[in-house]
Each structure stands twice: as structure tokens, then as C-alpha cells.
Design a protein around this motif. Structure first.
Motif, mmCIF file in Angstrom:
data_model
loop_
_atom_site.group_PDB
_atom_site.id
_atom_site.type_symbol
_atom_site.label_atom_id
_atom_site.label_comp_id
_atom_site.label_asym_id
_atom_site.label_seq_id
_atom_site.Cartn_x
_atom_site.Cartn_y
_atom_site.Cartn_z
ATOM 1 N N GLY A 81 0.786 -1.232 0.000
ATOM 2 C CA GLY A 81 0.000 0.000 0.000
ATOM 3 C C GLY A 81 0.812 1.272 0.000
ATOM 4 O O GLY A 81 0.259 2.374 0.012
ATOM 5 N N LYS A 82 2.146 1.149 -0.006
ATOM 6 C CA LYS A 82 2.985 2.355 0.043
ATOM 7 C C LYS A 82 3.890 2.438 -1.187
ATOM 8 O O LYS A 82 4.280 1.414 -1.761
ATOM 9 N N ILE A 83 4.238 3.658 -1.539
ATOM 10 C CA ILE A 83 5.289 3.844 -2.538
ATOM 11 C C ILE A 83 6.602 3.615 -1.809
ATOM 12 O O ILE A 83 6.889 4.276 -0.797
ATOM 13 N N ILE A 84 7.384 2.635 -2.264
ATOM 14 C CA ILE A 84 8.633 2.380 -1.534
ATOM 15 C C ILE A 84 9.856 2.931 -2.271
ATOM 16 O O ILE A 84 10.899 3.125 -1.675
ATOM 17 N N LYS A 85 9.701 3.197 -3.563
ATOM 18 C CA LYS A 85 10.863 3.710 -4.289
ATOM 19 C C LYS A 85 10.440 4.514 -5.523
ATOM 20 O O LYS A 85 9.562 4.098 -6.273
ATOM 21 N N VAL A 86 11.077 5.666 -5.691
ATOM 22 C CA VAL A 86 10.924 6.466 -6.913
ATOM 23 C C VAL A 86 12.322 6.552 -7.509
ATOM 24 O O VAL A 86 13.232 7.083 -6.883
ATOM 25 N N SER A 87 12.521 5.995 -8.701
ATOM 26 C CA SER A 87 13.884 5.937 -9.232
ATOM 27 C C SER A 87 13.919 6.290 -10.719
ATOM 28 O O SER A 87 12.864 6.303 -11.377
ATOM 29 N N PRO A 88 15.094 6.583 -11.264
ATOM 30 C CA PRO A 88 15.186 6.935 -12.684
ATOM 31 C C PRO A 88 14.554 5.865 -13.566
ATOM 32 O O PRO A 88 14.576 4.682 -13.233
ATOM 33 N N ASN A 89 13.993 6.311 -14.659
ATOM 34 C CA ASN A 89 13.236 5.404 -15.527
ATOM 35 C C ASN A 89 14.118 4.303 -16.115
ATOM 36 O O ASN A 89 15.252 4.547 -16.522
ATOM 37 N N GLN A 90 13.590 3.094 -16.129
ATOM 38 C CA GLN A 90 14.256 1.982 -16.816
ATOM 39 C C GLN A 90 13.305 1.468 -17.888
ATOM 40 O O GLN A 90 12.542 0.525 -17.656
ATOM 41 N N PRO A 91 13.335 2.123 -19.069
ATOM 42 C CA PRO A 91 12.329 1.812 -20.100
ATOM 43 C C PRO A 91 12.351 0.367 -20.561
ATOM 44 O O PRO A 91 11.338 -0.143 -21.042
ATOM 45 N N ASN A 92 13.486 -0.304 -20.407
ATOM 46 C CA ASN A 92 13.549 -1.694 -20.877
ATOM 47 C C ASN A 92 13.253 -2.717 -19.783
ATOM 48 O O ASN A 92 13.284 -3.921 -20.037
ATOM 49 N N GLY A 93 12.974 -2.226 -18.575
ATOM 50 C CA GLY A 93 12.718 -3.148 -17.459
ATOM 51 C C GLY A 93 11.383 -3.864 -17.599
ATOM 52 O O GLY A 93 10.594 -3.592 -18.509
ATOM 53 N N LYS A 94 11.135 -4.789 -16.653
ATOM 54 C CA LYS A 94 9.934 -5.631 -16.744
ATOM 55 C C LYS A 94 8.664 -4.986 -16.169
ATOM 56 O O LYS A 94 7.584 -5.547 -16.249
ATOM 57 N N ALA A 95 8.845 -3.810 -15.568
ATOM 58 C CA ALA A 95 7.718 -3.174 -14.875
ATOM 59 C C ALA A 95 6.550 -2.891 -15.827
ATOM 60 O O ALA A 95 6.730 -2.841 -17.047
ATOM 61 N N ILE A 96 5.366 -2.682 -15.245
ATOM 62 C CA ILE A 96 4.182 -2.334 -16.049
ATOM 63 C C ILE A 96 4.393 -0.955 -16.675
ATOM 64 O O ILE A 96 4.855 -0.028 -16.013
ATOM 65 N N ASP A 97 4.039 -0.834 -17.931
ATOM 66 C CA ASP A 97 4.310 0.378 -18.689
ATOM 67 C C ASP A 97 3.208 1.417 -18.483
ATOM 68 O O ASP A 97 2.066 1.212 -18.907
ATOM 69 N N ALA A 98 3.544 2.524 -17.842
ATOM 70 C CA ALA A 98 2.555 3.602 -17.651
ATOM 71 C C ALA A 98 2.475 4.517 -18.872
ATOM 72 O O ALA A 98 1.720 5.497 -18.858
ATOM 73 N N LYS A 99 3.272 4.249 -19.882
ATOM 74 C CA LYS A 99 3.144 4.891 -21.194
ATOM 75 C C LYS A 99 3.254 6.412 -21.170
ATOM 76 O O LYS A 99 2.610 7.107 -21.955
ATOM 77 N N GLY A 100 4.021 6.920 -20.231
ATOM 78 C CA GLY A 100 4.242 8.364 -20.189
ATOM 79 C C GLY A 100 3.102 9.161 -19.590
ATOM 80 O O GLY A 100 3.113 10.390 -19.615
ATOM 81 N N LEU A 101 2.121 8.467 -19.033
ATOM 82 C CA LEU A 101 1.002 9.192 -18.406
ATOM 83 C C LEU A 101 1.485 9.912 -17.149
ATOM 84 O O LEU A 101 2.423 9.486 -16.483
#
Ligand code: ZN
Length: 444
Positions: A81-101
Motif C-alpha cells: 500500500g505504500k510507494i517504496i521507491k521512486v527511481s530513474p526510468n528503466q524503459p527496458n525493465g519488466k515493470a508495467i508500462d505507464a506509457k508516459g502518463l
């Protein structure tokens, strides 16, 4: 941004170059049609990783004036339920893509009646009114028993409407009076229980039919022992015929049960001002009420002369009493800029969506921020960006100097993803909400 021509080209340039850097192409229609969060992408329970999330990073100035808002793309990690990390973008990583929103704090509707609505049921326009609020009490005594029959269902529908507009939290007033007794509260609590994974609320025990005009005292006392957060009220002089007696009761009940206070005050004459001044006095005498006492509507402020508005705003700020306004327009314009000038907490809400009082609620508090910006001339990049705080209950991504203050590690993961380049655009255009996350749970 100075001209609309510049706005478009500059915005597209920023968006396209950022998306190009992230290996993306901007195709707005497809972006609008495809859901961001495919449930099969959310694997580990309670964990969520996002990439290509647009955050505001600062202001751009020209000759001392804020002319644009700078943004960049980031990775965001969420757990429990918490934001635990805000870090520089890793566009090639596996994370869900927020598409620049654009990620903004989730919206909060701080004045609504989830328990009492026609929404989700048959359309009905407001009928001719007679006898002011007392006439409305008489009407409610007739129609509430019928309205209560499916009020859990309608509350859930209304919550879904709010969510569709990016709102994940509401302060709901709930009728406590001899007609509904505690049934309106119980029905609403059922709806909130059903929605609790995706929606948060705080409740105001609201004696809509007066504290003493109809004897709501025993029901209010019972409600105060239940799961509510505020003791409510309505026009003490007009309804109960007494300011001090009603306010004293409300204050004492709040103190006895460690609750806040949120009183509807529509009175615009001398009694309105007296009520405001008496409540300020009582809160100053009982400092534990500071920061958790509110006046909803408080139309009397609009009727005072400028000097008196300044004086009362200063006193409200000292007593830490907030004003909750639906941002009325027409014959009555609230002195919102004066309240801000004196650092009075200002909140907003839809109040009615569709009910016997009013049928114009859109469900959007971003639209209220837009309305405020139009009414008070907050049209520059800086003032539009500040106006967002009306929709978020005073959380802003950037402070007044342009420093990033939200989101930070440790913040609750309550946010929206918007089809906008910055807060100013979101407020001015009432941009589309593409996704809502509440306490780390993806609502859509
Ligand atoms: Zn209300």
C-alpha cells in the motif's frame, strides 16, 4: 505557456521526445482504449512496479514568471500500500508500462452524501421547493424510507462514479435523524465494507433534520459510539432556533468521543456570522478540536465586506477551522482567494450527485478545481498548477518553488495516471483519468 500555438507544439515536443527516449510512440486513441493494468501483469500480491511514469520535476521560468512545468519519466515501486521507491526510468525493465502518463495524487471528495441519492436509480429532477430547509426536512421525512430501501446499492454505484473520475476517498455526511434513525449509516457502512479494498471514507454523523428541531440527540449519541469520524450539524439558528445550545451539544459530543466537527452552514444573515464566531470561540477553548473542525458551505463569508472577510479568515486560520466549499457560482461567490491568503484549509466536494437537493454533481473534484480556476482567474501555469490542491485535499506534486514534494518513498500509494502533460493542463482541460490506484490496489 503563452499562446495556444506554443502550448501544443511545446507539449507535443516534450511528450514525444520523452516517449521516444522511452522507446514509445504516442498513439492517443489506442492509449485511451487499452487498459493499463492487465491483471495478469500484477503477479505478486501487494507489489506493483511501474515504468514510464511521468512526474513533475520543476518549473521553467522566463523573466520571473513560471511559463512551463518540467517533467521526466520514472520508475515507481509499490509494496504493502505504500510507494517504496521512486527511481530513474528503466524503459527496458519488466515493470508495467505507464506509457508516459502523468501521475498525480488520487482525488478526494470531501463533502458528499453517499447515503442519500437517486444515483443508480430512476432519474428525478428537483421539485419546486417551499419552506427552505425546513420544507426539505418535511420532504425527506416522506421520501427517505423509500430511498433507504436500496441505499447500499446506490452508494456503491456512486462510489464507482467517483472512482471513474479519479477519486479514491470521500468524506461522506450520513443522515442521523428520527426518520432514518441509524439505518442510513448502517446501509452506507455495508457499501463501504464492500468497496473497502478500492475506496476509503470518513463519515460525518449528520443531523439533517436539526439536533433539537426533530429530536436527533439519542441517535447522534448512539452514532458517536459507532465507526464515525465527525459530528455534523446544519444551520443551528434556522433549524433549532438556537446557536449556542446546538453548537455546545455538537462540541461536547465531539470532545466526549474524540471526533471532529463538520457543520453545514447555509445561513447568510447575522446568525450565520454569529455561528462562525461562536464556533471559533469554542474551538479556541478546546484546542483538541483544532485541525479537525470544518464549516461546510459557510455562505455567510460571501456576504461580508472585504475587511470582515479578512478578519474572519485570519481567525479561522488561527483556530485551524477549515472551509469545505462546492465552489458555488452565480449570485454567491465565496472568498476562496482570501481564505488561501490566510492559510485557511479549503476542501471541496460534489455534495449532491443526483438527489432531491440538486442534480448537477458530475462526480469530479478535478472539475471543481477547474471551476475555481475559472471563477478566480487562476489561469497562468503557476496558478493552474496550484489549483490542483482543491482536488487532492491539498497534496501537490511540486511546492511553490518547484521542488518535487510528491511522491516520495513512504507515501501512501494513492494516485491517478492522467492523459496530461502537467497539473496545470490537467486542471485547465479536466483531462482524462486513465488509471486509479488506492493503497497500492489497482482500481482500474
Ligand atoms: Zn451537504
Amino acid at each position: 505557456m503563452k499562446t495556444s500555438g506554443n502550448t501544443i507544439s511545446r507539449k507535443d515536443f516534450i511528450r514525444n521526445s520523452a516517449l521516444a527516449a522511452a522507446g514509445l510512440t504516442l498513439i492517443p486513441n489506442i492509449m485511451a482504449a487499452s487498459p493499463l493494468f492487465d491483471p495478469k501483469n500484477i503477479s505478486e500480491k501487494g507489489k506493483l512496479s511501474l515504468k514510464n511514469v511521468r512526474l513533475e520535476t520543476g518549473f521553467e521560468y522566463e523573466e520571473g514568471e513560471v511559463i512551463a512545468t518540467k517533467t521526466d519519466l520514472f520508475n515507481i515501486e509499490i509494496e504493502n500500500g505504500k510507494i517504496i521507491k521512486v527511481s530513474p526510468n528503466q524503459p527496458n525493465g519488466k515493470a508495467i508500462d505507464a506509457k508516459g502518463l502523468l501521475m498525480l495524487p488520487a482525488f478526494k471528495d470531501m463533502h458528499i452524501h453517499l447515503d442519500k441519492t437517486f444515483y443508480g436509480d430512476k432519474w428525478q429532477a428537483v421539485r419546486k421547493r417551499t419552506g427552505g430547509v425546513k420544507g426539505m426536512i418535511e420532504l425527506e421525512q416522506k421520501i427517505l424510507p423509500e430511498m433507504l430501501k436500496n441505499s447500499t446499492f446506490k452508494a456503491e454505484k456512486m462510489i464507482e462514479l467517483l472512482q471513474s473520475k479519479g477519486t479514491s476517498f470521500a468524506r461522506s455526511h450520513v443522515n442521523i435523524e428520527p426518520t432514518s434513525k441509524l439505518q442510513s449509516l448502517k446501509n452506507l457502512q455495508k457499501a463501504l465494507e464492500n468497496k473497502k479494498k478500492n475506496f476509503g471514507a470518513e463519515l460525518v454523523a449528520f443531523p439533517q433534520h436539526g439536533v433539537f428541531y426533530t429530536d436527533s440527540v439519542p441517535y447522534l449519541k448512539e452514532a458517536a459510539q459507532m465507526d464515525i469520524d465527525f459530528i455534523g450539524g446544519v444551520d443551528p439558528f434556522n433549524i433549532d432556533g438556537a446557536i449556542e445550545k446546538t453548537v455546545d451539544f455538537t462540541v461536547q459530543l465531539a470532545l466526549d468521543h474524540k471526533k471532529g466537527i463538520d457543520i453545514h452552514l447555509h445561513e447568510t444573515g447575522e446568525s450565520g456570522l454569529q455561528t462562525v464566531e461562536y464556533l471559533i470561540k469554542k474551538v479556541n477553548e478546546n484546542p483538541s478540536l483544532k485541525g479537525k473542525t470544518y464549516l461546510s458551505h459557510c455562505f455567510i463569508l460571501a456576504k461580508l465586506d472585504k475587511a470582515k472577510q479578512e478578519e474572519i479568515a485570519e481567525k479561522l486560520a488561527q483556530a485551524q477551522i477549515g472551509i469545505v466549499s462546492t465552489i458555488p457560482f452565480g449570485s454567491l461567490i465565496m472568498p476562496i482567494p482570501t481564505l488561501y491568503k490566510h492559510n485557511v484549509t479549503v476542501l471541496t466536494g460534489n455534495d449532491s450527485i443526483v438527489d432531491h437537493w440538486n442534480t448537477f454533481g458530475t462526480g469530479s473534484v478535478l472539475q471543481k478545481a477547474n471551476l475555481m480556476a475559472q471563477l478566480y482567474g487562476y489561469s497562468t501555469e503557476f496558478l493552474l498548477s496550484r489549483s490542483l490542491k482543491l482536488a487532492t485535499a491539498n497534496i501537490l506534486p511540486l511546492d511553490d518553488k518547484g521542488n518535487l514534494q510528491w511522491p516520495k518513498a513512504g507515501d501512501q500509494a494513492d494516485f491517478v495516471l492522467m492523459n496530461a502533460s502537467c497539473s496545470a493542463e490537467a486542471v485547465s482541460r479536466v483531462s482524462d483519468v486513465k488509471s486509479l490506484v488506492y493503497q497500492g490496489n489497482v482500481v482500474y
